[in-house]
Scaffold this motif. Structure first.
Motif, PDB file in Angstrom:
ATOM      1  N   ILE A  71       0.643  -1.020   0.062  1.00  0.00           N
ATOM      2  CA  ILE A  71      -0.039  -0.013  -0.364  1.00  0.00           C
ATOM      3  C   ILE A  71       1.441   1.269   0.251  1.00  0.00           C
ATOM      4  O   ILE A  71       0.864   2.331  -0.248  1.00  0.00           O
ATOM      5  N   GLU A  72       1.920   1.316   0.625  1.00  0.00           N
ATOM      6  CA  GLU A  72       3.245   2.152   0.421  1.00  0.00           C
ATOM      7  C   GLU A  72       3.220   2.540  -1.403  1.00  0.00           C
ATOM      8  O   GLU A  72       3.748   3.457  -1.361  1.00  0.00           O
ATOM      9  N   THR A  73       3.335   1.609  -1.742  1.00  0.00           N
ATOM     10  CA  THR A  73       3.934   1.414  -2.518  1.00  0.00           C
ATOM     11  C   THR A  73       2.925   2.184  -3.707  1.00  0.00           C
ATOM     12  O   THR A  73       2.926   3.180  -4.465  1.00  0.00           O
ATOM     13  N   ILE A  74       1.393   1.983  -3.802  1.00  0.00           N
ATOM     14  CA  ILE A  74       0.681   2.878  -4.564  1.00  0.00           C
ATOM     15  C   ILE A  74       0.557   3.938  -4.070  1.00  0.00           C
ATOM     16  O   ILE A  74       0.274   4.705  -4.800  1.00  0.00           O
ATOM     17  N   GLN A  75       0.761   4.020  -2.568  1.00  0.00           N
ATOM     18  CA  GLN A  75       0.280   5.966  -2.330  1.00  0.00           C
ATOM     19  C   GLN A  75       1.376   5.994  -2.943  1.00  0.00           C
ATOM     20  O   GLN A  75       1.181   7.498  -4.043  1.00  0.00           O
ATOM     21  N   THR A  76       2.354   5.743  -3.381  1.00  0.00           N
ATOM     22  CA  THR A  76       3.845   6.191  -3.892  1.00  0.00           C
ATOM     23  C   THR A  76       3.489   6.840  -4.898  1.00  0.00           C
ATOM     24  O   THR A  76       3.606   7.852  -6.234  1.00  0.00           O
ATOM     25  N   ALA A  77       2.868   5.419  -6.317  1.00  0.00           N
ATOM     26  CA  ALA A  77       2.427   5.946  -7.400  1.00  0.00           C
ATOM     27  C   ALA A  77       1.674   6.636  -7.572  1.00  0.00           C
ATOM     28  O   ALA A  77       2.008   7.622  -8.351  1.00  0.00           O
ATOM     29  N   LEU A 115       2.111  10.875  -9.772  1.00  0.00           N
ATOM     30  CA  LEU A 115       0.600  10.897 -10.562  1.00  0.00           C
ATOM     31  C   LEU A 115      -0.111  11.938  -9.979  1.00  0.00           C
ATOM     32  O   LEU A 115      -1.261  12.928 -11.333  1.00  0.00           O
ATOM     33  N   LYS A 116       0.540  12.363  -8.873  1.00  0.00           N
ATOM     34  CA  LYS A 116      -0.340  13.813  -8.072  1.00  0.00           C
ATOM     35  C   LYS A 116      -2.124  13.607  -8.311  1.00  0.00           C
ATOM     36  O   LYS A 116      -2.790  14.723  -8.049  1.00  0.00           O
ATOM     37  N   LEU A 117      -2.121  13.154  -7.894  1.00  0.00           N
ATOM     38  CA  LEU A 117      -3.433  11.833  -7.389  1.00  0.00           C
ATOM     39  C   LEU A 117      -4.267  11.853  -5.664  1.00  0.00           C
ATOM     40  O   LEU A 117      -4.775  11.543  -5.633  1.00  0.00           O
ATOM     41  N   TYR A 135       0.776   1.339 -11.748  1.00  0.00           N
ATOM     42  CA  TYR A 135       1.862   1.168 -11.885  1.00  0.00           C
ATOM     43  C   TYR A 135       3.305   1.163 -13.314  1.00  0.00           C
ATOM     44  O   TYR A 135       4.238   2.339 -13.244  1.00  0.00           O
ATOM     45  N   GLU A 136       2.715   0.929 -13.967  1.00  0.00           N
ATOM     46  CA  GLU A 136       2.945   1.425 -15.882  1.00  0.00           C
ATOM     47  C   GLU A 136       3.416   2.733 -15.843  1.00  0.00           C
ATOM     48  O   GLU A 136       3.781   3.234 -16.296  1.00  0.00           O
ATOM     49  N   ALA A 137       1.632   3.569 -15.076  1.00  0.00           N
ATOM     50  CA  ALA A 137       1.401   4.824 -15.305  1.00  0.00           C
ATOM     51  C   ALA A 137       2.786   6.258 -14.676  1.00  0.00           C
ATOM     52  O   ALA A 137       2.847   6.477 -14.947  1.00  0.00           O
ATOM     53  N   ALA A 138       3.345   4.830 -13.391  1.00  0.00           N
ATOM     54  CA  ALA A 138       3.930   5.792 -12.840  1.00  0.00           C
ATOM     55  C   ALA A 138       5.717   5.291 -12.994  1.00  0.00           C
ATOM     56  O   ALA A 138       6.694   5.599 -11.655  1.00  0.00           O
ATOM     57  N   GLY A 139       5.681   4.251 -13.780  1.00  0.00           N
ATOM     58  CA  GLY A 139       7.011   3.279 -14.295  1.00  0.00           C
ATOM     59  C   GLY A 139       7.617   3.248 -13.234  1.00  0.00           C
ATOM     60  O   GLY A 139       9.230   2.879 -12.348  1.00  0.00           O
TER      61      GLY A 139
END
Length: 538
Positions: A39-45, A49-51, A92-96
């Protein structure tokens, strides 16, 4: 409770817990109230993406849920606020960020010794997947869009087919599953392999295609495999996999090659097309390179992987660029293939007009912009203002316009590239710079001049009302789309008299558009009306 009963109770409880753990491990799904490292990775991504503006905590709170919903809506996913496998993969793809889902890990462990080309699994992207989806749709197992991307819907369809046909239901389409599908369709895979083996003798090397072979959509075999490899070598089949299955990606690559070489762009590799491919591979293109200006201009796409600059001599690419810049009104010298001061001045003039770094060196962005302008028919007047041919030339352009699901080709073009919009109702044409591509494309006018021309096309006023247009990209392909001219939100180019960005929509399934909202639906309606008008011009 006696000891035996306690043991049975504990055993049953452990079994239930194991099922729950396995379910969680395979589902890769997070929702409100969950806590996990991922979830930390999800939040970072989401932050990238400024969401998401909250802290990276690993706790799935309301802010995280809202950010996930915003992402899902933007990327045309099911808006449920749950970070499931499909959402995580797209995020993840959108955030690289590198991603490996549970399906791919399980498939690697269960893969057999079969050739990878015959094994289709989660996250595969190829013509073979496209054909698999079509076949499963025909058999009633698949209800999603036929995209060539093996996602969760395709995996579920494969599992459903496997269960019903007594196969191991692992969601991986290997040789046994594909053979069973072929049998269910009433086709014999052996006949195609026999025919392909008979033609393989003439196509066994990657530098030779039998000119007597006719290769088209739906075919498979070594001849198709060779065709794909040859087109990949020439730079026309960059995103597809060499599978030996002739699907939509291969058809598009053939059509792109045909357009670039003055052939009928029907996507069918007949004797003329295969001979032209052989000629390009062997370097025996002397007849075209030594021909007149008209023949050199028939190859209408510059190779954007090259860099053309002053001092180059006898270059076919430089000669082609000179011809294209002359047609666009920037170059007045002889088309010699020698990159001298006149050519450099022409490149600088073009770069200035398009808002590019005016260094006189034709790199990827400059060559891509020339390709887009040339393919769209944009020219330059003496005063430097862009213009486009009248409606009489619209008829000739209409035949090359493509109606295709945006999600299947949006990643063929990079952010930062340029494209050309042609309004076939007014004859105006203007340049846009691509910013992002998700459910639609965000873009900005390249220059203040492009903004002025665009506003003329919209009657001199800013409006959100969709207008159907043709959009030409750096590879020369032109797609039907729709756009507006109202600036809003994020702005990157600050000297174009356009305070924000605009949106360009392309075809997507109408049900997907309706799920996104009314405005997305109105764009699809405009696109469909524009497509009808385009077909009438052909």
């Amino acid at each position: 409770m006696n000891i035996a009963s306690k043991k049975k109770w504990i055993t049953a409880l452990l079994a239930v817990l194991m099922v729950c753990v396995c379910a969680l491990a395979s589902a890769q799904s997070y929702k409100l109230g969950n806590e996990a490292d991922e979830i930390e990775t999800i939040q970072t991504a989401l932050k990238q993406l400024k969401l998401y503006t909250g802290d990276v905590t690993g706790h799935y709170g309301e802010k995280t849920q809202a950010a996930v919903k915003a992402f899902q809506k933007k990327y045309a996913l099911t808006v449920d606020g749950i970070a499931g496998e499909e959402t995580i993969k797209e995020l993840y793809e959108a955030a690289g960020i590198s991603y490996s889902g549970s399906s791919s890990s399980s498939s690697s462990s269960s893969s057999s010794s079969s050739d990878d080309a015959t094994i289709l699994r989660y996250d595969s992207r190829s013509d073979a997947v496209y054909k698999l989806q079509e076949d499963l749709k025909t058999l009633g197992y698949y209800t999603g869009s036929v995209t060539g991307h093996f996602g969760s819907k395709t995996e579920a369809a494969v599992i459903s087919f496997q269960r019903k046909n007594g196969l191991s239901a692992d969601g991986i389409a290997g040789s046994k599953t594909l053979a069973k599908i072929a049998t269910a369709l009433g086709t014999s895979s052996s006949s195609s392999s026999t025919s392909s083996s008979s033609s393989s003798s003439s196509t066994s090397t990657s530098t030779s295609s039998s000119s007597s072979t006719l290769l088209k959509y739906g075919m498979s075999g070594d001849a198709v495999r060779t065709l794909q490899q040859n087109l990949k070598t020439l730079g026309y089949y960059e995103t597809g996999s060499v599978t030996g299955n002739f699907g939509s990606l291969t058809k598009d690559a053939v059509a792109s090659f045909q357009r670039a070489n003055g052939l009928s762009a029907d996507g069918i590799a007949g004797s003329k097309t295969l001979a032209a491919i052989d000629s390009k591979l062997s370097g025996s293109s002397s007849s075209s390179s030594s021909s007149t200006t008209s023949s050199s201009s028939s190859s209408t796409t510059l190779n954007t992987s090259l860099t053309l600059q002053q001092g180059m001599e006898g270059s076919d690419e430089v000669k082609k660029m000179q011809t294209m810049l002359a047609a666009l009104g920037y170059y007045t010298g002889n088309k010699t293939g020698n990159f001298g001061s006149l050519t450099k001045d022409a490149v600088i003039a073009f770069q200035k007009a398009k808002g590019l770094t005016a260094d006189g060196i034709a790199g990827k962005k400059t060559l891509a912009a020339i390709n887009a302008d040339y393919a769209s028919g944009t020219t330059v007047s003496v005063s430097g203002s862009s213009s486009s041919s009248s409606s009489s030339s619209s008829s000739s352009k209409a035949s090359s316009v493509i109606y295709a699901n945006f999600y299947t080709w949006r990643r063929n073009y990079e952010n930062g590239e340029y494209c050309t919009v042609y309004d076939f109702s007014t004859g105006y044409s203007w340049k846009l710079r691509i910013m992002t591509k998700d459910a639609h494309m965000d873009a900005e006018p390249a220059t203040a001049e492009d903004t002025a021309i665009m506003n003329k096309a919209f009657g001199g006023k800013a409006t959100w009302t969709p207008k159907a247009v043709w959009v030409t990209f750096s590879d020369g392909k032109t797609y039907i789309g729709s756009t507006h001219n109202t600036p809003h939100e994020t702005q990157h180019i600050t000297n174009n008299n356009f305070d924000g960005h605009l949106c360009v929509h392309f075809p997507i399934p109408m049900e997907t558009a309706k799920a996104i909202g009314n405005y997305a639906t109105s764009h699809q309606e405009a696109i469909n009306a524009g497509w009808e008008a385009t077909q009438k011009m052909q």
